[in-house]
Write a protein that holds these residues in place. Structure first.
Motif, PDB file in Angstrom:
ATOM      1  N   CYS A 313     -57.911 -21.580  56.325  1.00 39.88           N
ATOM      2  CA  CYS A 313     -57.619 -20.738  55.093  1.00 39.88           C
ATOM      3  C   CYS A 313     -55.878 -20.498  54.999  1.00 39.88           C
ATOM      4  O   CYS A 313     -55.422 -20.476  53.873  1.00 39.88           O
ATOM      5  CB  CYS A 313     -58.249 -19.144  55.105  1.00 39.88           C
ATOM      6  N   ARG A 314     -55.249 -20.682  55.963  1.00 39.72           N
ATOM      7  CA  ARG A 314     -54.012 -20.656  56.038  1.00 39.72           C
ATOM      8  C   ARG A 314     -53.141 -21.728  55.454  1.00 39.72           C
ATOM      9  O   ARG A 314     -52.076 -21.659  54.842  1.00 39.72           O
ATOM     10  CB  ARG A 314     -53.230 -20.338  57.483  1.00 39.72           C
ATOM     11  N   THR A 315     -53.854 -22.896  55.892  1.00 38.13           N
ATOM     12  CA  THR A 315     -53.249 -24.103  55.479  1.00 38.13           C
ATOM     13  C   THR A 315     -53.893 -24.797  54.467  1.00 38.13           C
ATOM     14  O   THR A 315     -52.957 -25.567  53.505  1.00 38.13           O
ATOM     15  CB  THR A 315     -53.402 -25.039  56.699  1.00 38.13           C
ATOM     16  N   THR A 316     -55.214 -24.669  53.970  1.00 34.51           N
ATOM     17  CA  THR A 316     -55.596 -25.690  53.120  1.00 34.51           C
ATOM     18  C   THR A 316     -56.528 -24.602  51.904  1.00 34.51           C
ATOM     19  O   THR A 316     -56.791 -23.705  52.215  1.00 34.51           O
ATOM     20  CB  THR A 316     -56.710 -26.681  53.609  1.00 34.51           C
ATOM     21  N   LYS A 317     -55.996 -25.102  50.702  1.00 39.47           N
ATOM     22  CA  LYS A 317     -56.622 -24.633  49.715  1.00 39.47           C
ATOM     23  C   LYS A 317     -58.330 -24.844  49.458  1.00 39.47           C
ATOM     24  O   LYS A 317     -58.368 -25.909  49.410  1.00 39.47           O
ATOM     25  CB  LYS A 317     -55.973 -24.887  48.078  1.00 39.47           C
ATOM     26  N   PRO A 318     -59.020 -24.097  49.288  1.00 42.64           N
ATOM     27  CA  PRO A 318     -60.381 -24.385  49.498  1.00 42.64           C
ATOM     28  C   PRO A 318     -60.893 -24.886  48.132  1.00 42.64           C
ATOM     29  O   PRO A 318     -60.487 -24.103  47.122  1.00 42.64           O
ATOM     30  CB  PRO A 318     -61.074 -22.995  49.686  1.00 42.64           C
ATOM     31  N   PRO A 319     -61.638 -25.970  48.138  1.00 46.28           N
ATOM     32  CA  PRO A 319     -62.150 -26.600  46.831  1.00 46.28           C
ATOM     33  C   PRO A 319     -63.265 -25.721  46.426  1.00 46.28           C
ATOM     34  O   PRO A 319     -63.805 -24.847  47.150  1.00 46.28           O
ATOM     35  CB  PRO A 319     -62.663 -28.090  47.079  1.00 46.28           C
ATOM     36  N   ALA A 320     -63.930 -26.046  45.197  1.00 42.90           N
ATOM     37  CA  ALA A 320     -65.263 -25.171  44.893  1.00 42.90           C
ATOM     38  C   ALA A 320     -66.214 -25.999  45.346  1.00 42.90           C
ATOM     39  O   ALA A 320     -66.643 -26.976  45.208  1.00 42.90           O
ATOM     40  CB  ALA A 320     -65.136 -25.006  43.126  1.00 42.90           C
TER      41      ALA A 320
END
Lengths: 339, 342
Positions: A313-320
């Motif tokens: 969660c710190r590094t990657t933006k979550p997709p939908a």
């Protein structure tokens, strides 16, 4: 766009489809990255709720859709806003004017700020009505005036003749709100955006205003985007809900499903903040506050406040992630369950 | 109805303002060194003549009584004789005031049109080259005194290019119209002398523009600032969102609320143009009130100084009343609160 058939638009396609919309504001010391790639879509006849904390970008998104953000400082570096398949961001002035009002119309948050203080109610309502008649079907002065009276009668305002001659300061908050609703509906819009209607009013008046609004959009079968803080209203009046956090849509689902199975930790927190009549004491709320848009958190913007934060969660933006039945959630917790 | 009350009240207040001004003027005139009676009769007149004049001018009475006499005369339009022209001061003012009024009215018109026009343009094209040019001009215009513009205009447009005449209100060969208002442009139109009207207009352009430059710059700055501020208001977003054309939003719904500060400042600018016009009037040899007032001061011509100051005070008062009326017309909040306080 009345009368002009739009090629390539089928009724099954979304009426409004916002894709990867970004909105930045230039400020002293850098750029506020307010909208960070928002996806949002609605079908004709749908009533969609948009919820989220103050400052999460709901109003910015709606103003961007109508292209009424002051530019500068606002800037739209990327994204598409498709209304009936055509990109509003690429429209020329005359096309845009056909969308504004008749296509999409908006009730602004604060009715006092949304009415021009130096023009009479009549001058303002009649100007809106004049531009909402289709070109080539010019209406007379008398007709415009009659339609203005009807517009005020529809929102249950008494003595419309006198009201049209009044100025905003002569009206109460509730009356101003009704005038704004009447004005927004006088264009017979396909989509009505209602930005926290009645928030600035006391609870009884707010209730009246919301009931009235609901009755009117049901009568006219208008598609609605309802922005609100009050989850109860969303539950009662919408078909589908979008949850927004710090410039991102974090979850969207049919209304009943969202309330029964909220997935995103933020949505869960939001729903648990609603006090219930059945008791349970003081609600917990979500610790922390909306992040600074100048230096937003990396990865998932919610991670500093999230109780179930993981390393990714710190590094990657979550997709939908698609969870089935029209339920989507942007959270790595559901990466493996996604269909 | 409420507007009428508002007006009557403003006129009554103005009367007190002018009364206060007259007291100040009177005291200053009497405190200034030198014996008015001696000045009136000249340095070589025998002492008994001076004494006689002192008695005639009520100079031996206490100050309040003297003021009473002075005010009674002033109300009847009698400010005594000018020491320089040896004519009644009232006659002098009647001659010079219309020339200044005509100049200032044209300058005011230019300031309003130029300032509001440039300001609107600047706000509409904010942060583009158009805005930068207007802003640069505004800074230059605000800091440059009007006589500098006057000299430049004479050199460029009158002397080099010969587009406009250099001095005076009319060319020598042009027949002057019969005096009705004293404003040559108006009088010539009343008399049907169209050629005279054009000639008078040509004479007005350069001095009026020189006088207006500062106000144009000031008005442009204020209009731009107010408009830029109002552009981010929700009502503008709402009017656009509901489909009103950009032209009507800017030209009507944005312009009207944005004019209010501009009109207030414009009024003050126009009124002060009257008093600062003397160098411009001097350069263009314009027989106006500011030049006359300046000469009176240099000659210690007390009677005319008091009269000129009182007339200028009245101009300020009248302009302020007009400004208040316009602002009340523009802003219903002011109009309605005036009505409520009845």
């Amino acid at each position: 766009m009345a009368g002009s058939p739009v090629t390539g638009f089928s009724p099954a396609a979304p009426l409004l489809d916002v894709k990867n919309l970004q909105v930045h504001f230039a400020v002293y010391g850098g750029r506020l990255r307010v909208l960070d790639g928002v996806n949002f879509s609605m079908r004709s006849g749908e009533r969609v709720g948009l919820v989220g904390e103050t400052g999460c970008g709901k109003t910015t998104m709606m103003k961007a859709i109508l292209r009424v953000l002051p530019t500068p400082p606002a800037k739209i570096p990327a994204g598409e806003i498709l209304f009936k398949g055509r990109d509003i961001l690429k429209m020329r002035d005359h096309e845009l004017r056909a969308v504004r009002g008749r296509g999409i119309s908006m009730i602004f948050q604060d009715p006092t700020a949304a009415l021009n203080p130096v023009f009479s109610i009549g001058e303002q309502v009649e100007a809106v009505i004049r531009y909402s008649t289709s070109p080539g079907k010019a209406s007379s002065r008398e007709e415009t005036h009659q339609r203005a009276i009807t517009a005020l009668q529809e929102v249950a305002l008494a003595d419309p003749e006198r009201l049209l001659r009044s100025y905003p300061i002569q009206l109460s908050g509730g009356m101003r709100q009704r005038v704004c609703i009447g004005m927004a509906l006088s264009t017979r819009p396909e989509i009505l955006i209602a930005d926290e209607p009645g928030t600035s009013l006391d609870v009884t008046i707010q209730d009246q205003v919301l009931r009235l609004l609901r009755k009117l959009v049901e009568e006219k079968d208008t598609s609605v985007i309802l922005i609100t803080h009050t989850l109860g209203i969303v539950r009662e009046t919408t078909d589908r809900v979008y949850v927004m956090y710090a410039g991102n849509i974090v979850e969207s689902a049919p209304t009943a499903r969202l309330f029964s199975q909220p997935l995103h930790p933020y949505t869960q927190g939001l729903i648990s903040t609603v006090p219930r009549l059945t008791g349970g004491g003081i609600v917990s709320g979500i610790p922390g506050r909306i992040p600074d848009y100048l230096n937003p958190p990396s990865g998932c913007r919610f991670h500093p406040r999230c109780s179930q934060m993981m390393e990714i969660c710190r590094t990657t933006k979550p997709p939908a992630f698609k969870m089935g039945d029209g339920h989507e959630v942007a959270c790595f917790l559901y990466k493996d369950e996604a269909k | 109805m409420s507007m009428l009350n508002f007006l009557v009240r403003r006129i009554i207040y103005s009367f007190f303002v002018l009364l206060g001004l007259s007291i100040v003027i009177f005291i200053i005139a009497r405190i200034m060194p030198g014996d008015p009676a001696r000045m009136a009769v000249g340095a070589r007149a025998p002492q008994w003549v001076v004494d006689q004049i002192r008695e005639q001018m009520h100079l031996n009475d206490p100050l309040p009584v003297q003021y009473g006499y002075w005010l009674a005369d002033a109300v009847h339009g009698d400010f005594g004789l000018s020491l320089v022209t040896q004519r009644p001061v009232t006659a002098d003012i009647r001659e010079f005031f219309p020339a200044s009024l005509e100049l200032v009215l044209v300058a005011g018109l230019l300031s309003a049109l130029g300032g509001i026009g440039l300001g609107t343009l600047s706000a509409r094209y904010k942060d583009t080259w158009v805005d930068n040019v207007v802003r640069l001009f505004s800074y230059a215009g605000v800091v440059t005194p009007s006589f500098v513009f006057a000299i430049f205009f004479v050199l460029i447009f009158a002397w080099e290019l010969k587009w406009f005449p250099v001095i005076g209100r009319l060319s020598e060969q042009t027949p002057a119209p019969p005096v009705v208002t004293g404003l040559i442009t108006v009088d010539s139109l009343l008399a049907g002398q169209f050629g005279t009207f054009l000639d008078a207009l040509k004479h007005l352009v350069l001095p009026a523009l020189a006088l207006a430059m500062g106000a144009i710059a000031q008005e442009a700055r204020i209009t731009r600032a107010t408009m830029a501020d109002n552009l981010s208001k929700d009502y503008i977003a709402a009017e656009r969102a509901l489909g009103i054309s950009e032209r009507e939003v800017t030209g009507r719904f944005l312009l009207k609320p944005s004019l209010i500060p501009t009109v207030s400042i414009l009024g003050l600018d126009i009124a002060s143009t009257f008093s600062i016009a003397f160098l411009v009037e001097l350069i263009f040899n314009w027989p106006g009130l500011a030049r006359y007032g300046m000469q009176s001061m240099l000659n210690k011509d007390l009677n005319s100084i008091s009269a000129v100051i009182l007339v200028l005070g009245a101009v300020f008062v009248v302009v302020n009343i007009i400004v208040d009326i316009i602002v009340a017309q523009l802003d219903p909040r002011i109009r309605l609160s005036a009505a409520r306080s009845e």
